[in-house]
Design an enzyme around this catalytic site. Sequence first.
Site, short mmCIF file in Angstrom:
data_model
loop_
_atom_site.label_atom_id
_atom_site.label_comp_id
_atom_site.label_asym_id
_atom_site.label_seq_id
_atom_site.Cartn_x
_atom_site.Cartn_y
_atom_site.Cartn_z
N PRO A 2 -6.16 1.26 4.27
CA PRO A 2 -6.71 2.34 3.98
C PRO A 2 -8.27 1.90 3.44
CG PRO A 2 -5.24 2.11 2.45
CD PRO A 2 -4.78 1.10 3.36
N GLU A 3 -9.27 2.67 4.22
CA GLU A 3 -10.71 2.44 3.75
C GLU A 3 -10.79 3.29 2.62
OE1 GLU A 3 -13.28 0.68 6.12
OE2 GLU A 3 -11.95 0.16 7.89
#
Length: 276
Positions: A2-3
Amino acid sequence: MPEMPEVETVRRGLVELVKGKTIEHVEVRYAPIIDDDSQMFQTLLSDAKIIDIRRRAKFLIFDFDNGYSMISHLRMEGKYQVRDNIDDFDKHVHIIFHFTDGSMLGYRDVRKFGRMKLVKTSEVLANKSLTKLGPEPLSPEFNFENIYPRIMRHKKSIKTVLLDQSVVSGLGNIYVDEVLWMSKIHPETSANKLTKKDVQNIIDASNEEIKTAIEAGGTTIRSYVDSRGNSGTFQLMLHAYDQEGQPCERCQTIIEKIKVGGRGTHFCPNCQKLVK
Ligand SMILES: [Zn+2]
């Protein structure tokens, strides 16, 4: 992984779903997820009420009404799930916060790389993992005066430098490829060879990219799902990342994929020419 926009989407979902809830007890099924003593973690969080959920770069910060905060990093595949039935949690759910209203917040992490750490709220921002982070897009500190010298300090490729969380934080592999495409900069350009205009373009593109991604609910590459089970839609707007073999939207040249600093990197060889 996840960014930052995905983590922000998770944060917003958690605020909606669990802010204001009081923990009755914490069930620890796999203790190494918790940094430090898991027994102490459970003791300190019994009867604690969640008063806010903040974010710094990719760290989630849960503030409790007892003067403690939990710093949570999802790492590769961590996810939060809110459920009413314990049987809805599978074997990959390692930590379960049981609330006094009967609902539960589960932390699911197939690869078990994520970590949670409980610290005093007054000491959160002084925590080593947070102090070493550079300015992040959309924050007041993410301006030319701060970012230009941070970039100029490096001879390494701009791709590698932008991924270094101590230089700027919150830009992961997907967003760096997108930002460099938008800024028309070759990913292998030495950071200290960039012009002032290049750096300003990187700043503007980063802000725009992150804002758009947050509005869209993050990207859906791999297994990312937010705490409400919604998938992000940002992948529909990608210009360079994952587009190898496709024509560039600006010039129709085929997007190429190379390795830069060991990371898969996508760029348009026509729009993003290497300046020696
Ligand atoms: Zn192009």
